[in-house]
Scaffold this active site. Structure first.
Site, PDB file in Angstrom:
ATOM      1  N   GLY A 105       0.800  -1.220   0.000  1.00 30.32           N
ATOM      2  CA  GLY A 105       0.000   0.000   0.000  1.00 30.32           C
ATOM      3  C   GLY A 105       0.835   1.274   0.000  1.00 30.32           C
ATOM      4  CB  SER A 132      -2.240  -2.705  -2.037  1.00 27.81           C
ATOM      5  OG  SER A 132      -2.606  -2.235  -0.750  1.00 27.81           O
ATOM      6  CE1 TYR A 156      -4.780  -5.698   5.149  1.00 21.97           C
ATOM      7  CE2 TYR A 156      -4.572  -3.595   4.028  1.00 21.97           C
ATOM      8  CZ  TYR A 156      -3.996  -4.690   4.643  1.00 21.97           C
ATOM      9  OH  TYR A 156      -2.640  -4.770   4.747  1.00 21.97           O
ATOM     10  CB  THR A 182      -4.541  -9.105   3.971  1.00 24.81           C
ATOM     11  OG1 THR A 182      -3.946  -9.209   2.680  1.00 24.81           O
ATOM     12  CG2 THR A 182      -3.443  -8.968   5.015  1.00 24.81           C
ATOM     13  CE  LYS A 297       0.225 -10.658   1.534  1.00 26.81           C
ATOM     14  NZ  LYS A 297       0.347  -9.581   2.536  1.00 26.81           N
ATOM     15  CG  HIS A 321       1.370  -7.399   6.783  1.00 26.14           C
ATOM     16  ND1 HIS A 321       0.072  -7.559   6.418  1.00 26.14           N
ATOM     17  CD2 HIS A 321       1.683  -6.119   6.423  1.00 26.14           C
ATOM     18  CE1 HIS A 321      -0.390  -6.436   5.878  1.00 26.14           C
ATOM     19  NE2 HIS A 321       0.570  -5.553   5.866  1.00 26.14           N
TER      20      HIS A 321
HETATM   21  C1  FNR Z   1       2.925  -4.418   2.926  1.00 25.25           C
HETATM   22  N1  FNR Z   1       2.152  -5.570   2.923  1.00 25.25           N
HETATM   23  C2  FNR Z   1       0.806  -5.471   2.625  1.00 25.25           C
HETATM   24  N2  FNR Z   1       0.046  -6.603   2.599  1.00 25.25           N
HETATM   25  C3  FNR Z   1      -1.247  -6.537   2.246  1.00 25.25           C
HETATM   26  O1  FNR Z   1      -1.914  -7.574   2.224  1.00 25.25           O
HETATM   27  N3  FNR Z   1      -1.820  -5.340   1.938  1.00 25.25           N
HETATM   28  C4  FNR Z   1      -1.131  -4.171   1.957  1.00 25.25           C
HETATM   29  O2  FNR Z   1      -1.653  -3.119   1.650  1.00 25.25           O
HETATM   30  C5  FNR Z   1       0.233  -4.229   2.351  1.00 25.25           C
HETATM   31  N4  FNR Z   1       0.964  -3.091   2.446  1.00 25.25           N
HETATM   32  C6  FNR Z   1       2.312  -3.168   2.728  1.00 25.25           C
HETATM   33  C7  FNR Z   1       3.061  -2.004   2.762  1.00 25.25           C
HETATM   34  C8  FNR Z   1       4.430  -2.076   2.947  1.00 25.25           C
HETATM   35  C9  FNR Z   1       5.232  -0.828   2.943  1.00 25.25           C
HETATM   36  C10 FNR Z   1       5.057  -3.336   3.097  1.00 25.25           C
HETATM   37  C11 FNR Z   1       6.547  -3.458   3.242  1.00 25.25           C
HETATM   38  C12 FNR Z   1       4.298  -4.488   3.101  1.00 25.25           C
HETATM   39  C13 FNR Z   1       2.777  -6.891   3.107  1.00 25.25           C
HETATM   40  C14 FNR Z   1       3.230  -7.445   1.774  1.00 25.25           C
HETATM   41  O3  FNR Z   1       2.130  -7.815   0.982  1.00 25.25           O
HETATM   42  C15 FNR Z   1       4.091  -8.699   1.940  1.00 25.25           C
HETATM   43  O4  FNR Z   1       3.425  -9.629   2.738  1.00 25.25           O
HETATM   44  C16 FNR Z   1       5.479  -8.420   2.510  1.00 25.25           C
HETATM   45  O5  FNR Z   1       6.005  -7.202   2.038  1.00 25.25           O
HETATM   46  C17 FNR Z   1       6.410  -9.554   2.139  1.00 25.25           C
HETATM   47  O6  FNR Z   1       7.636  -9.409   2.750  1.00 25.25           O
HETATM   48  P1  FNR Z   1       8.920  -8.746   2.038  1.00 25.25           P
HETATM   49  O7  FNR Z   1       9.063  -9.325   0.635  1.00 25.25           O
HETATM   50  O8  FNR Z   1       8.689  -7.269   2.011  1.00 25.25           O
HETATM   51  O9  FNR Z   1      10.033  -9.149   2.945  1.00 25.25           O
END
Ligand code: FNR
Length: 424
Positions: A105, A132, A156, A182, A297, A321
């Site tokens: 996001g 997202s 969400y 999620t 998720k 996450h």
């Molecule tokens: C996320 N993640 C996330 N997950 C989700 O389901 N909806 C979202 O809006 C977000 N937003 C989000 C913002 C930021 C800045 C980060 C870093 C992560 C989690 C994302 O989908 C994912 O699970 C992780 O980023 C995976 O881990 P790595 O690859 O960043 O280590």
């Protein structure tokens, strides 16, 4: 038609070296640690804290990475790996690679094109992109730049079921192939870096484009908002209000400001975005509202994975996450074998968390994931060079996956199995 990507790695490697011969390097660092450091330089301190940070002492971020060190690849020789097929089948569809882009996001914090740049880069590689729920651009706008390239929608589950149904309906209309719910963010985790900065992007109206573009949300904004306590106006809060108004779609700045809707949008969003009361039984509502496959998720426990099957979902993403929710949590890779044992080898299981190199992907596949997703690395590419940066980060990882697979003696993803690795 899905490309199998054979030799795509060699072509990209050659491109990198030939550019170097002409005195040019890629915009993005190849090394994942340097990539993060490079990206930090092109971000505000608030944006870097938000992207790189995790919950509490950030031990889950650390655990996600260190889990990969417990497994080692055992290469096999003389296997004729002259052609290599990185394609996979997932939920009845063929994909060119075992790599998906996780939903992230508030991408406008790092680049004005945000989700659109990511969508374009993903489409140029035919890589599935999970939009997202907290995107900076409405899903319709991103989808319009992606042609037929695969995309899913991450949901969400808010306090309004009507809004949930509306998001899902829009996702169907803009060609999403699955809904990813999620589950791990029923409340915002204790995010140390953001708390230290006392900064939450949503308060400036960032990352709420799916809401402000939604007809049901627009209606909900007309309802009274609870909990909007009065505070003294400061220069800083005025600047926030200006940001909030700028980020609200359409119209002239002053008419938006005077309408009060930008502020109402943020207040309403804060009031309804999460729903800690959600239970397994709520999933039937989603099932009634979509024919698309539903994936959960945030599954980390084998019993929850079994429950997912009981409640009729089509797949799961093992995820914590990216360490942003529960500090001191077990890593995703560590839980992968037990979860695959619980659901059986054919159930669609994806994972994310700490995947940074080709070897990480091979290890996750060897432990039973059907594909893996990445989050932060592509955001760093976006921060450094927009669409080109995302493209390069992903292309680097795809090349690494293909070469590591071939050099380990596997001609295709199906040849990667428990024998490909050992545990230490
Ligand atoms: C996320 N993640 C996330 N997950 C989700 O389901 N909806 C979202 O809006 C977000 N937003 C989000 C913002 C930021 C800045 C980060 C870093 C992560 C989690 C994302 O989908 C994912 O699970 C992780 O980023 C995976 O881990 P790595 O690859 O960043 O280590």
């Amino acid at each position: 038609m899905v490309q199998t990507n054979s030799d795509s790695a060699a072509a990209w490697q050659k491109e990198i070296y030939l550019r170097g011969f002409a005195g040019k390097r890629l915009e993005v660092s190849i090394d994942p640690i340097q990539l993060e450091q490079q990206a930090q330089k092109s971000m505000s301190p608030e944006a870097f804290a938000y992207i790189a940070g995790g919950a509490g002492l950030e031990s889950t971020i650390h655990n996600n990475r260190s889990a990969f060190e417990k497994y080692k690849i055992i290469p096999r020789m003389l296997q004729d790996v002259s052609t290599r097929d990185t394609s996979i089948e997932f939920l009845g569809k063929r994909y060119a690679t075992p790599l998906f882009l996780s939903p992230v996001g508030v991408l406008e914090m790092v680049h004005p094109e945000a989700d659109i740049a990511v969508g374009k880069a993903a489409a140029s590689l035919q890589l599935p992109y999970i939009f997202s729920n907290q995107a900076s651009k409405p899903m319709e706008e991103v989808a319009a730049h992606m042609g037929e390239s695969p995309r899913w929608f991450q949901l969400y589950w808010s306090k309004s079921r009507e809004l949930v149904a509306s998001f899902v309906e829009r996702a169907e209309r803009c060609g999403c192939g699955a809904i990813v719910v999620t589950l791990d963010t029923t409340m915002l985790g204790w995010r140390t870096r953001d708390l230290d900065m006392a900064y939450l992007p949503f308060l400036e109206g960032k990352g709420i484009a799916q809401y402000t573009s939604d007809p049901v949300f627009q209606k909900l904004m007309d309802e009274p908002v609870s909990g909007g306590e009065k505070r003294n106006i400061t220069l800083h809060s005025l600047a926030g209000l200006i940001q909030m108004t700028r980020n609200y779609p359409g119209g002239h700045f002053f008419s938006k400001l005077m309408s009060g809707r930008p502020r109402r949008a943020v207040q309403k969003f804060i009031n309804i975005y999460s729903n800690p009361a959600l239970t397994w039984n709520d999933l039937s509502f989603l099932r009634q509202h979509t024919k698309l496959p539903i994936l959960l998720k945030g599954i980390m426990h084998p019993d929850d994975a079994r429950l997912a099957i009981t409640y009729g979902v089509d797949g799961i993403i093992i995820s914590n996450h990216g360490g942003r929710q529960v500090d001191g949590s077990v890593s995703t890779l560590e839980m992968l074998p037990a979860i695959v044992r619980a659901v059986g080898p054919d159930f669609p299981v994806l994972m994310d968390g700490g995947v940074r190199g080709g070897a990480d992907v091979i290890k996750a596949l060897a432990l039973g994931a059907k594909a893996v997703c990445i989050g932060r690395p592509y955001v760093y590419g976006l921060a450094i060079a927009g669409q080109t940066g995302v493209y390069q980060v992903v292309r680097n990882l795809l090349a690494d996956i293909e070469l590591t697979m071939g050099l380990a003696g596997c001609r295709s993803i199906t040849e990667i199995n428990a024998e490909t690795i050992n545990a230490t």
